[in-house]
Design a protein around this motif. Structure first.
Motif, PDB file in Angstrom:
ATOM      1  N   ALA A 182       0.685  -1.320  -0.121  1.00  0.00           N
ATOM      2  CA  ALA A 182      -0.167  -0.068   0.097  1.00  0.00           C
ATOM      3  C   ALA A 182       0.984   1.411   0.012  1.00  0.00           C
ATOM      4  CB  ALA A 182      -0.867   0.129   1.233  1.00  0.00           C
ATOM      5  N   ILE A 183       1.946   1.216   0.756  1.00  0.00           N
ATOM      6  CA  ILE A 183       2.858   2.293   0.739  1.00  0.00           C
ATOM      7  C   ILE A 183       3.612   2.611  -0.584  1.00  0.00           C
ATOM      8  CG2 ILE A 183       4.979   3.254   1.745  1.00  0.00           C
ATOM      9  CD1 ILE A 183       4.304   1.821   4.331  1.00  0.00           C
ATOM     10  N   ALA A 184       3.901   1.522  -0.975  1.00  0.00           N
ATOM     11  CA  ALA A 184       4.576   1.654  -2.523  1.00  0.00           C
ATOM     12  C   ALA A 184       3.580   2.046  -3.574  1.00  0.00           C
ATOM     13  CB  ALA A 184       4.981   0.360  -3.072  1.00  0.00           C
ATOM     14  N   ARG A 185       2.179   1.950  -3.618  1.00  0.00           N
ATOM     15  CA  ARG A 185       1.354   2.178  -4.452  1.00  0.00           C
ATOM     16  C   ARG A 185       1.042   3.604  -4.352  1.00  0.00           C
ATOM     17  NH1 ARG A 185      -1.176  -2.717  -3.224  1.00  0.00           N
ATOM     18  NH2 ARG A 185      -2.345  -1.905  -1.663  1.00  0.00           N
ATOM     19  N   LEU A 186       0.594   4.106  -3.227  1.00  0.00           N
ATOM     20  CA  LEU A 186       0.206   5.428  -2.670  1.00  0.00           C
ATOM     21  C   LEU A 186       1.350   6.335  -2.779  1.00  0.00           C
ATOM     22  CD1 LEU A 186      -1.763   4.827   0.557  1.00  0.00           C
ATOM     23  CD2 LEU A 186      -2.502   5.165  -1.670  1.00  0.00           C
ATOM     24  N   THR A 187       2.722   6.012  -2.606  1.00  0.00           N
ATOM     25  CA  THR A 187       3.912   6.843  -2.834  1.00  0.00           C
ATOM     26  C   THR A 187       4.144   7.206  -4.352  1.00  0.00           C
ATOM     27  OG1 THR A 187       5.265   6.140  -0.911  1.00  0.00           O
ATOM     28  CG2 THR A 187       6.198   7.147  -2.573  1.00  0.00           C
ATOM     29  N   SER A 188       3.922   6.032  -5.381  1.00  0.00           N
ATOM     30  CA  SER A 188       4.188   6.119  -6.647  1.00  0.00           C
ATOM     31  C   SER A 188       3.096   7.032  -7.113  1.00  0.00           C
ATOM     32  CB  SER A 188       3.848   4.689  -7.173  1.00  0.00           C
ATOM     33  OG  SER A 188       5.111   3.981  -7.057  1.00  0.00           O
ATOM     34  N   VAL A 189       1.899   6.865  -6.900  1.00  0.00           N
ATOM     35  CA  VAL A 189       0.872   7.615  -7.560  1.00  0.00           C
ATOM     36  C   VAL A 189       0.791   9.087  -7.102  1.00  0.00           C
ATOM     37  CG1 VAL A 189      -1.083   7.550  -5.905  1.00  0.00           C
ATOM     38  CG2 VAL A 189      -1.740   7.593  -8.361  1.00  0.00           C
ATOM     39  N   ILE A 190       1.281   9.439  -6.011  1.00  0.00           N
ATOM     40  CA  ILE A 190       1.473  10.742  -5.420  1.00  0.00           C
ATOM     41  C   ILE A 190       2.530  11.455  -6.314  1.00  0.00           C
ATOM     42  CG2 ILE A 190       1.883  12.447  -3.500  1.00  0.00           C
ATOM     43  CD1 ILE A 190       0.374  10.268  -1.855  1.00  0.00           C
ATOM     44  N   ILE A 191       3.612  10.710  -6.127  1.00  0.00           N
ATOM     45  CA  ILE A 191       4.765  11.384  -6.938  1.00  0.00           C
ATOM     46  C   ILE A 191       4.720  11.531  -8.404  1.00  0.00           C
ATOM     47  CG2 ILE A 191       7.280  10.942  -7.557  1.00  0.00           C
ATOM     48  CD1 ILE A 191       7.628   9.766  -4.719  1.00  0.00           C
ATOM     49  N   TYR A 235       8.321 -10.218  -7.688  1.00  0.00           N
ATOM     50  CA  TYR A 235       8.287  -9.404  -8.820  1.00  0.00           C
ATOM     51  C   TYR A 235       7.120  -9.210  -9.408  1.00  0.00           C
ATOM     52  CZ  TYR A 235      13.368 -10.002  -8.393  1.00  0.00           C
ATOM     53  OH  TYR A 235      14.766  -9.766  -7.953  1.00  0.00           O
ATOM     54  N   SER A 236       6.110 -10.265  -9.351  1.00  0.00           N
ATOM     55  CA  SER A 236       4.766 -10.087 -10.066  1.00  0.00           C
ATOM     56  C   SER A 236       4.156  -8.774  -9.072  1.00  0.00           C
ATOM     57  CB  SER A 236       3.767 -11.165 -10.138  1.00  0.00           C
ATOM     58  OG  SER A 236       4.448 -11.980 -10.936  1.00  0.00           O
ATOM     59  N   TYR A 237       4.252  -8.834  -7.806  1.00  0.00           N
ATOM     60  CA  TYR A 237       3.648  -7.933  -6.950  1.00  0.00           C
ATOM     61  C   TYR A 237       4.183  -6.524  -7.101  1.00  0.00           C
ATOM     62  CZ  TYR A 237       1.763  -6.434  -2.480  1.00  0.00           C
ATOM     63  OH  TYR A 237       1.122  -5.875  -1.203  1.00  0.00           O
ATOM     64  N   PHE A 238       5.495  -6.508  -7.257  1.00  0.00           N
ATOM     65  CA  PHE A 238       5.981  -5.413  -7.504  1.00  0.00           C
ATOM     66  C   PHE A 238       5.671  -4.691  -8.741  1.00  0.00           C
ATOM     67  CE2 PHE A 238       9.812  -3.346  -9.967  1.00  0.00           C
ATOM     68  CZ  PHE A 238       9.872  -2.330  -8.950  1.00  0.00           C
ATOM     69  N   LEU A 239       5.817  -5.260  -9.988  1.00  0.00           N
ATOM     70  CA  LEU A 239       5.341  -4.910 -11.344  1.00  0.00           C
ATOM     71  C   LEU A 239       3.780  -4.359 -11.124  1.00  0.00           C
ATOM     72  CD1 LEU A 239       6.981  -7.457 -13.613  1.00  0.00           C
ATOM     73  CD2 LEU A 239       7.541  -4.910 -13.261  1.00  0.00           C
ATOM     74  N   ALA A 240       2.784  -5.147 -10.226  1.00  0.00           N
ATOM     75  CA  ALA A 240       1.495  -4.780 -10.214  1.00  0.00           C
ATOM     76  C   ALA A 240       1.261  -3.623  -9.530  1.00  0.00           C
ATOM     77  CB  ALA A 240       0.661  -5.959  -9.610  1.00  0.00           C
ATOM     78  N   ASN A 241       1.955  -3.356  -8.417  1.00  0.00           N
ATOM     79  CA  ASN A 241       1.969  -2.381  -7.423  1.00  0.00           C
ATOM     80  C   ASN A 241       2.404  -0.971  -8.309  1.00  0.00           C
ATOM     81  OD1 ASN A 241       0.848  -3.050  -4.879  1.00  0.00           O
ATOM     82  ND2 ASN A 241       2.873  -3.840  -4.391  1.00  0.00           N
ATOM     83  N   HIS A 242       3.585  -1.112  -8.784  1.00  0.00           N
ATOM     84  CA  HIS A 242       4.108   0.455  -9.546  1.00  0.00           C
ATOM     85  C   HIS A 242       3.502   0.705 -10.912  1.00  0.00           C
ATOM     86  CE1 HIS A 242       6.818   1.482  -6.320  1.00  0.00           C
ATOM     87  NE2 HIS A 242       7.233   0.118  -6.277  1.00  0.00           N
ATOM     88  N   GLY A 243       3.070  -0.589 -11.499  1.00  0.00           N
ATOM     89  CA  GLY A 243       2.260  -0.373 -12.888  1.00  0.00           C
ATOM     90  C   GLY A 243       1.285   0.313 -12.883  1.00  0.00           C
ATOM     91  N   LEU A 244       0.043  -0.142 -11.731  1.00  0.00           N
ATOM     92  CA  LEU A 244      -0.985   0.433 -11.712  1.00  0.00           C
ATOM     93  C   LEU A 244      -0.653   1.992 -11.121  1.00  0.00           C
ATOM     94  CD1 LEU A 244      -4.177   0.039 -11.680  1.00  0.00           C
ATOM     95  CD2 LEU A 244      -3.948  -0.841  -9.391  1.00  0.00           C
ATOM     96  N   ALA A 245      -0.145   1.892 -10.114  1.00  0.00           N
ATOM     97  CA  ALA A 245       0.123   3.168  -9.476  1.00  0.00           C
ATOM     98  C   ALA A 245       0.560   4.605 -10.656  1.00  0.00           C
ATOM     99  CB  ALA A 245       1.018   3.370  -8.276  1.00  0.00           C
ATOM    100  N   VAL A 246       1.751   4.009 -11.229  1.00  0.00           N
ATOM    101  CA  VAL A 246       2.113   4.782 -12.280  1.00  0.00           C
ATOM    102  C   VAL A 246       1.148   5.198 -13.386  1.00  0.00           C
ATOM    103  CG1 VAL A 246       3.937   5.117 -14.074  1.00  0.00           C
ATOM    104  CG2 VAL A 246       4.618   4.261 -11.846  1.00  0.00           C
ATOM    105  N   GLY A 247       0.504   4.219 -13.693  1.00  0.00           N
ATOM    106  CA  GLY A 247      -0.679   4.524 -14.755  1.00  0.00           C
ATOM    107  C   GLY A 247      -1.668   5.579 -14.419  1.00  0.00           C
ATOM    108  N   LEU A 248      -2.222   5.439 -13.130  1.00  0.00           N
ATOM    109  CA  LEU A 248      -3.123   6.277 -12.653  1.00  0.00           C
ATOM    110  C   LEU A 248      -2.606   7.557 -12.297  1.00  0.00           C
ATOM    111  CD1 LEU A 248      -5.091   3.728  -9.960  1.00  0.00           C
ATOM    112  CD2 LEU A 248      -5.762   4.566 -12.375  1.00  0.00           C
ATOM    113  N   GLY A 249      -1.328   7.488 -11.911  1.00  0.00           N
ATOM    114  CA  GLY A 249      -0.538   8.776 -11.549  1.00  0.00           C
ATOM    115  C   GLY A 249      -0.358   9.657 -12.800  1.00  0.00           C
TER     116      GLY A 249
END
Length: 256
Positions: A182-191, A235-249
């Motif tokens: 959750a921290i990774a997703r929220l941090t990525s989308v905010i930045i 690695y799947s979890y990493f890609l899913a977290n940041h991929g979704l967050a970056v896309g929405l960001g």
């Protein structure tokens, strides 16, 4: 748009953040006779009523019709889901059903009764565009918390089942257990959403490095099958977290 976003925010709050685990277990055990389902529906009635009233700035017979439509369909979908297994396809069908109902409700007002929808919220000291941005950011942050966490728990479960690799399925518990996902997703989308792309690249690379070094000790203790499953999951979890967050960001950066 404001009506739809308001209804979605109410839905996410009621379905994920304000639904107690005991209510879910009660629904699974007692189905349509569940007191937990009754409490859950009451929460939806309250929040959906608020969303309709705020977005329409009044209460009419159409508001009542929309509330009855949303709540009865939600009740029916939830009862249906209690008779299914907690797997990805039923989970997707459940949430997609709720999404379609809210979309139909908002589209009906826009198509047939556009004058009822207020152009902006009087209680927010921003213009219309800023208020849409406010709702979009709020919905995104809500979605990337508990709803995304529970979704990942469902989707990634096959990667960990029967592998004995000690990965807990608790990503959805953002209020009870603030986790790294959750921290990774929220941090990525905010930045990313605020246009800090270089900083986002640096932090995501740092997280990838940390993920790599986290896995190293298990290469000596896991069997080959366990280590392979652990790598695929992480690695799947990493890609899913940041991929979704970056896309929405990126969407937030471009349109808000």
């Amino acid at each position: 748009m404001m009506l739809f976003l308001s209804l979605l925010i109410a839905h996410h709050l009621a379905d994920y953040y304000l639904q107690r685990h005991t209510w879910i277990m009660c629904k699974v055990q007692h189905h349509e006779k569940s007191i937990g389902l009754f409490y859950h529906i009451l929460v939806h009635v309250g929040l959906t009523s608020c969303a309709l009233y705020i977005a329409l700035a009044q209460w009419t017979w159409l508001s009542t019709f929309a509330l009855v439509f949303i709540i009865t369909t939600h009740y029916a979908i939830d009862i249906w889901k209690t008779y299914q297994t907690f797997t990805a396809r039923y989970y997707i069908a459940d949430q997609l059903g709720h999404f379609v109902v809210l979309a139909i409700t908002a589209a009906s007002f826009i198509q047939f009764y556009p004058d009822l929808i207020v152009p902006s919220f009087s209680f927010l000291p921003f213009n219309h565009t800023e208020q849409i941005s406010f709702l979009a950011w709020g919905l995104t942050l809500l979605f990337l918390g508990n709803p995304t966490g529970i979704s990942y728990m469902v989707f990634f479960r096959p990667l960990t089942q029967n592998k004995d690799i000690g990965i807990a399925e608790n990503d959805g518990e953002i209020f009870n257990n603030i986790n790294s996902g959750a921290i990774a997703r929220l941090t990525s989308v905010i930045i990313v959403g605020t246009g800090q792309f270089i900083l986002a690249t640096f932090l995501i690379s740092l997280h990838l490095t940390w993920t790599y070094y986290q896995l190293l000790p298990f290469s000596k203790t896991d069997t080959a099958e366990q280590y392979s499953a652990r790598k695929v999951f992480n690695y799947s979890y990493f890609l899913a977290n940041h991929g979704l967050a970056v896309g929405l960001g990126v969407v937030l950066y471009l349109f808000t």
